[in-house]
Design an enzyme around this catalytic site. Sequence first.
Site, PDB file in Angstrom:
ATOM      1  N   ASP A 108      67.594  82.731   5.060  1.00 43.45           N
ATOM      2  CA  ASP A 108      67.599  81.247   5.272  1.00 43.45           C
ATOM      3  C   ASP A 108      68.047  81.139   6.747  1.00 43.45           C
ATOM      4  O   ASP A 108      69.026  81.893   7.128  1.00 43.45           O
ATOM      5  CB  ASP A 108      68.001  80.427   4.365  1.00 43.45           C
ATOM      6  CG  ASP A 108      67.026  80.029   3.263  1.00 43.45           C
ATOM      7  OD1 ASP A 108      65.833  80.500   3.417  1.00 43.45           O
ATOM      8  OD2 ASP A 108      67.306  79.353   2.305  1.00 43.45           O
ATOM      9  N   LYS A 136      63.858  77.296   7.517  1.00 44.14           N
ATOM     10  CA  LYS A 136      63.146  75.751   7.546  1.00 44.14           C
ATOM     11  C   LYS A 136      63.806  75.045   8.613  1.00 44.14           C
ATOM     12  O   LYS A 136      65.041  74.841   8.120  1.00 44.14           O
ATOM     13  CB  LYS A 136      63.024  75.121   6.427  1.00 44.14           C
ATOM     14  CG  LYS A 136      62.229  75.844   5.362  1.00 44.14           C
ATOM     15  CD  LYS A 136      62.437  75.021   4.044  1.00 44.14           C
ATOM     16  CE  LYS A 136      62.465  75.996   2.807  1.00 44.14           C
ATOM     17  NZ  LYS A 136      61.236  75.716   1.835  1.00 44.14           N
ATOM     18  N   MET A 154      73.602  67.605   3.799  1.00 45.38           N
ATOM     19  CA  MET A 154      72.334  67.519   4.576  1.00 45.38           C
ATOM     20  C   MET A 154      72.536  65.843   5.012  1.00 45.38           C
ATOM     21  O   MET A 154      71.260  65.095   4.562  1.00 45.38           O
ATOM     22  CB  MET A 154      70.825  67.887   4.110  1.00 45.38           C
ATOM     23  CG  MET A 154      70.742  69.388   3.986  1.00 45.38           C
ATOM     24  SD  MET A 154      69.574  70.023   2.964  1.00 45.38           S
ATOM     25  CE  MET A 154      70.124  70.044   1.317  1.00 45.38           C
TER      26      MET A 154
END
Lengths: 278, 278
Positions: free
Chosen positions: B46, B68, B183
């Site tokens: 990732d 992502k 996040m």
Amino acid sequence: MAKSSVDLPDFASGAVWLVGAGPGDPGLLTLLAAHALAQADVVVYDALVDKRILALARAGARLVYAGKRGGKPSPKQPDISAKLVRLARQKRRVLRLKGGDPFVFGRGGEEALALVAAGVPFRVVPGVTAGIGGAAYAGIPATHRAINAAVTLVTGHGTEGDLPDGLDWTALARGAPVLVIYMALKHLDAIVRRLRDGGRAADEPVAVIAHATTPRQQVVETTLGACVADVARAKLEPPAVVVVGGVVRLRAGLDWQGAAAGRVLEADPLRLLPRATG
Amino acid sequence: MAKSSVDLPDFASGAVWLVGAGPGDPGLLTLLAAHALAQADVVVYDALVDKRILALARAGARLVYAGKRGGKPSPKQPDISAKLVRLARQKRRVLRLKGGDPFVFGRGGEEALALVAAGVPFRVVPGVTAGIGGAAYAGIPATHRAINAAVTLVTGHGTEGDLPDGLDWTALARGAPVLVIYMALKHLDAIVRRLRDGGRAADEPVAVIAHATTPRQQVVETTLGACVADVARAKLEPPAVVVVGGVVRLRAGLDWQGAAAGRVLEADPLRLLPRATG
């Protein structure tokens, strides 16, 4: 074993490293923890640190037990902190090794503040915390998008060995779709009652994981209503973590240790889940 | 680097290991993660995995980016899962490497269920989760006996990039003495509003930690009322975790990285704390 090219910091004489040993499986040690074990002059360790991990200490390192276990006379927290200070002042490399993560119900902050007061330099090395790592070894994710966007870690032991003060269990029960309860066995009955009073259903899935990630790992899949009786029947002993919430159902699909031993996993363990629980 | 005598499990061809890489510092890798990197044929990683960690992969291993990140076209979750299955069926040793812990807001459960559906054997290797390990590197314990007996990890990103659905923020605000928000930057404004609506005070201490545990680590100590403006002023960028609650005050005493760079630590950082907050 990987030959690692990672640059690891020097373990200076006269310093204390507060290090998490992880939940038990020596493979879950961090590189920094293994490095510290290979360098320390003294290792001050807790009851929950696995023997296979202590075996990684440098030959000649002194191993000092500072565990707190019912039955045995156990060193008091100020005594442990004073010992760390004393050893550091003797210019030892002092490794304070704790099960799990030193800052998750590990009193690492208290010991670190004592070091600061004494002017002793220190470093913190986080570890895999037992609640999350232990649940993973039982095939239970702490979070799963379809089920929970939050997880609450809570301790079942307060300062004096009773239930912790000042926790609003009703709000916890309402706000935390998934709870991971550390040191939960002693007061399991009272904890269950408070969660039920806070609105959690009797049929809510619960997993109790004893000796997580070790060869003695034992998992009881049960419900909030049945867990006290089921834990007694299975004769589970501490240390144990208790997971409460919808993620427990995923174990039917994700019990990878069970699968290695022949358990047939369900590809769609949430099939029977009535609805997302938060 | 310690020469470890730990027995580590065989990484079989055709298996997928879902592995947490920890928050960033390569020293926080687990022995199992380092072992997996040294053995894997393919590493599917990732965006949040540190380059120094990828450098530990076996010479000749294929590195496949599955990150992502806003701006770039990013593989969709089902595509990633399908790729893992395909590689495993080609009898590769497949290492799926994720930042932090694969089961803490890491979608590890979703990928594992896809493997189960395809009959691919897998193993989960927990990692130090970024919220807890990152806070520790900022000198903030996730829990501290005098302050909190519970900590809630929550994500600021829902399925579609918005705030997660179905979270009772009022109950979270009431029930969790300390919140660690992953996040959190994108929707910080909305999160703060909900916590304030849930009863949290404007002067409640907050720490925002960007790029935790890496050389780029940046920490902003602020309050719930001021954090949105302070984050904008400091130009913090993701990834970041936000810690809300009394434990943030301990940073004045426990900022061990700051101390190594000359910061004078307070031995009694709770001196000014009006009362235990839960």
